[in-house]
Design an enzyme around this catalytic site. Structure first.
Site, PDB file in Angstrom:
ATOM      1  N   THR A  67       0.833  -1.207   0.000  1.00  0.00           N
ATOM      2  CA  THR A  67       0.000   0.000   0.000  1.00  0.00           C
ATOM      3  C   THR A  67       0.863   1.251   0.000  1.00  0.00           C
ATOM      4  OG1 THR A  67      -1.700  -1.218   1.198  1.00  0.00           O
ATOM      5  CG2 THR A  67      -1.888   1.175   1.218  1.00  0.00           C
ATOM      6  N   TYR A 126       7.443 -13.182  -7.891  1.00  0.00           N
ATOM      7  CA  TYR A 126       8.003 -13.352  -9.227  1.00  0.00           C
ATOM      8  C   TYR A 126       8.954 -14.550  -9.325  1.00  0.00           C
ATOM      9  CZ  TYR A 126       9.711 -12.268 -13.890  1.00  0.00           C
ATOM     10  OH  TYR A 126      10.027 -12.336 -15.218  1.00  0.00           O
ATOM     11  N   TYR A 181       4.407 -12.270   5.615  1.00  0.00           N
ATOM     12  CA  TYR A 181       3.297 -11.730   4.821  1.00  0.00           C
ATOM     13  C   TYR A 181       3.007 -12.722   3.706  1.00  0.00           C
ATOM     14  CZ  TYR A 181       0.630  -8.238   2.085  1.00  0.00           C
ATOM     15  OH  TYR A 181      -0.337  -7.565   1.390  1.00  0.00           O
ATOM     16  N   ARG A 215      -0.632 -11.708  -5.066  1.00  0.00           N
ATOM     17  CA  ARG A 215       0.414 -10.809  -5.562  1.00  0.00           C
ATOM     18  C   ARG A 215       1.760 -11.514  -5.741  1.00  0.00           C
ATOM     19  NH1 ARG A 215      -0.051  -5.117  -5.729  1.00  0.00           N
ATOM     20  NH2 ARG A 215      -2.002  -4.301  -4.885  1.00  0.00           N
ATOM     21  N   LYS A 228       0.779 -12.099   8.508  1.00  0.00           N
ATOM     22  CA  LYS A 228      -0.273 -11.295   7.898  1.00  0.00           C
ATOM     23  C   LYS A 228      -0.837 -12.173   6.791  1.00  0.00           C
ATOM     24  CE  LYS A 228      -1.329  -7.249   5.088  1.00  0.00           C
ATOM     25  NZ  LYS A 228      -0.784  -6.080   4.333  1.00  0.00           N
ATOM     26  N   ILE A 267      -3.960  -5.952   9.469  1.00  0.00           N
ATOM     27  CA  ILE A 267      -3.121  -4.937   8.842  1.00  0.00           C
ATOM     28  C   ILE A 267      -3.949  -4.392   7.702  1.00  0.00           C
ATOM     29  CG2 ILE A 267      -0.977  -4.468   7.611  1.00  0.00           C
ATOM     30  CD1 ILE A 267       0.393  -6.547   9.332  1.00  0.00           C
TER      31      ILE A 267
END
Length: 298
Positions: free
Chosen positions: A50, A112, A138, A143, A166, A208
């Site tokens: 973010t 990636y 995380y 993503r 998270k 979060i």
């Protein structure tokens, strides 16, 4: 559970990074951090997705972390984003965060590269071995394209600094799976605003939050109610927040969030390429959600 780990709970804002004319707008950021604390946010998480961390230079990344820690002044914990798909860079950012005084670091699964579970373990172990502050994993498969298994997470929890996750898998059953595998002391924080109540009901202890950028008081109230077991109150707040929880993701985060913050007078909506300004339709969606939440008149 250490004193620091015990503070990792409630509504922890995944902070945006304001820009002005292409540069980090530190004045706006510091003012924003102060407002977040005044509004009741329980923790701050700079330099995550973010915060547009992929487009920050290392110097900018470090300065954002330093400014957040300085402005927070110990009033709430600061969990600095320190993730990278390069293990060496993740180690460097985590070490800087520790030197700067961060309470913990948030380290994303490498994106990636598509590492195996063994590669994920080695990556996080390298960060663990390089610092002496708590590390939150995380896990965000949409993503990063990799999903850390519960088994790998359990192995990592045996290390001295890995304290929690998270979880942005949007799989509520993971909370119970992880609770049974790691126990109640494993800090489980939601990474999905819209499912945060259900996450807490199954053993989570906070979120979060992206939405907390825009509605910090409401998000803090929702977390406090749900963690106290007052789900009737939490649902009332959830009903106010839900259009924001959807609308702020109508386009890639943080585009809609920065637009909302510009509407509320906190900062400009400037983004860094490859992100661009949101469409007129998304602006209408966000405006409607802000009005529904009682944050915008008219």
């Amino acid at each position: 559970m250490t004193e620091t780990t015990a503070r990792l709970r409630g509504s922890m804002t995944a902070l945006v990074t304001p820009f002005r004319d292409g540069a980090f707008d530190e004045q706006a950021f510091r003012k924003f951090v102060r407002w977040q604390i005044e509004q009741g946010s329980h923790g701050l998480v700079p330099t995550g997705t973010t915060g547009e961390s992929p487009t920050l230079t290392h110097a900018e990344h470090d300065r954002v972390v330093e400014a957040c820690i300085d402005e927070a002044g110990g009033r709430v914990p600061v969990v600095a984003g320190a993730g990278s798909n390069s293990t060496a860079e993740a180690v460097e950012r985590a070490q800087h965060a520790e030197r700067a005084g961060a309470d913990a670091v948030l380290v994303v699964t490498p994106y990636y590269n598509k590492p195996t579970q063994g590669g994920l373990y080695a990556h996080f172990k390298a960060v663990n071995d390089a610092v002496g502050i708590p590390i939150i994993i995380y896990n965000i498969p949409p993503r990063s394209v990799v999903d850390m298994s519960v088994e790998t997470m359990a192995r990592l929890f045996e290390l001295k600094n890995i304290v929690g996750v998270k979880d942005a898998t949007a799989k509520i059953d993971r909370v119970s799976q992880q609770r049974l595998a790691m126990g109640e002391s494993f800090v489980q924080l939601s990474g999905e605003d819209a499912t945060a109540i259900g996450f807490n009901a199954q053993g989570g202890r906070g979120c979060i939050s992206v939405v907390a950028n825009v509605a910090p008081r409401l998000c803090a109230d929702l977390q406090e109610a749900s963690l106290a077991g007052d789900y009737a109150k939490a649902l009332t707040i959830q009903d106010r927040l839900f259009p924001l929880q959807v609308g702020l993701f109508a386009e890639a985060n943080p585009g809609p969030v920065k637009y909302a913050l510009s509407r509320l007078g906190h900062m400009g909506e400037e983004l860094r390429l490859p992100l661009v300004g949101i469409s007129d339709e998304t602006r209408r969606i966000v405006d409607g959600a802000l009005r529904h939440a009682g944050l915008l008149e008219g």
